[in-house]
Motif scaffolding. Structure first.
Motif, short mmCIF file in Angstrom:
data_model
loop_
_atom_site.label_atom_id
_atom_site.label_comp_id
_atom_site.label_asym_id
_atom_site.label_seq_id
_atom_site.Cartn_x
_atom_site.Cartn_y
_atom_site.Cartn_z
N CYS A 134 40.39 25.03 49.37
CA CYS A 134 38.74 24.44 49.93
C CYS A 134 38.00 23.76 48.64
CB CYS A 134 38.23 25.36 50.01
SG CYS A 134 38.38 25.91 52.05
N CYS A 158 36.30 21.62 54.23
CA CYS A 158 35.25 23.16 54.43
C CYS A 158 34.23 23.18 54.19
CB CYS A 158 36.49 23.34 52.72
SG CYS A 158 38.15 23.87 52.62
N ARG A 162 32.28 28.02 56.39
CA ARG A 162 32.54 28.76 55.29
C ARG A 162 31.98 28.05 53.65
NH1 ARG A 162 39.07 26.43 55.86
NH2 ARG A 162 37.69 25.06 56.46
N VAL A 166 32.83 29.84 50.68
CA VAL A 166 33.18 28.86 49.55
C VAL A 166 32.40 28.17 48.00
CG1 VAL A 166 34.30 26.56 48.72
CG2 VAL A 166 35.05 27.26 50.83
N SER A 196 41.92 33.12 48.67
CA SER A 196 41.45 32.83 50.22
C SER A 196 40.33 33.78 50.80
CB SER A 196 42.49 32.52 51.10
OG SER A 196 43.42 31.57 50.94
#
Length: 229
Positions: A134, A158, A162, A166, A196
């Motif tokens: 990402c 992404c 999220r 991130v 992740s």
């Protein structure tokens, strides 16, 4: 009287002879300057050293891997510095403020979210991000181990629900935590620096590593590992 004049003349001749005689119109002898002595070059300063002796086994592993990516040296922002970091305009407000507060608490830095012109730049085109990931981040400018610029990049795919997680993750990279923490499957904790991440939360490892770099007391910028780890 004649004897006295002859003796006086002999003394004068002797005095001139003692002076060396020679041609009075001849140029004086050449005087050469003394040779120039070039001092030896100053050796480079010896970098400070840092020990991992007080860290947990997990933190030792993390910091050693982290420093392997920075030429074996401590790379961090100046202690207590104000660092501006870019965020998407959609996150300006409570979301960006919570990211700044979390990393400020971990590092002691004063983190200020901005839309543009930040010391930590944000590329929302995702340029350079490897396929399947990402985002990415890290220091982009430093001197003597002290960071002054950073860069983050997040792929467009992404930039959904999220995005906040991130962004917090890649900001951690830009602040010097370059290595991912172990996943829960590897015996680690679920935290913001997992490969992740699904959370912006701390873990004991993240807190310990941030404290190692930023203190108190902070690891000396540019320090190399000492013999004892």
């Amino acid at each position: 009287m004649k004897f006295a004049r002859r003796l006086y003349t002999a003394l004068l001749i002797g005095a001139v002879g003692c002076g060396g005689g020679g041609d009075p119109t001849a140029p004086p002898p050449e005087v050469k300057p003394p040779p120039v002595v070039v001092p030896p070059p100053t050796p480079p300063p010896t970098p400070p050293t840092v020990s991992l002796a007080g860290l947990s086994a997990a933190a030792k592993t993390y910091v050693s891997a982290n420093m392997a990516l920075t030429g074996g040296k401590v790379l961090r922002w100046p202690v207590g510095a104000t660092v501006t970091f870019e965020v998407p305009s959609s996150l300006i407000g409570p979301a960006a403020d919570s990211i700044a507060a979390a990393w400020g608490r971990r590092t002691g830095l004063v983190l200020v979210p901005v839309v543009s012109g930040g010391q930590v730049a944000l590329d929302l085109t995702g340029q350079g991000v490897p396929p399947g990931m990402c985002g990415m981040g890290g220091p982009s400018g430093w001197e003597e181990g002290l960071v002054s610029r950073g860069r983050m990049a997040i792929r467009p795919v992404c930039q959904d629900a999220r995005l906040r997680v991130v962004l917090s993750h890649v900001l951690g990279h830009a602040l010097g935590l370059l290595v991912h923490t172990p996943t829960t499957a590897e015996g680690g904790a679920r935290d913001v620096m997992n490969t992740s991440p699904t959370t912006t939360a701390d873990s004991p490892l993240v807190v310990e590593v941030a404290r190692f770099y930023y203190g108190p007391p902070p690891a000396p910028a540019g320090a190399v590992l000492s013999g004892g780890s």
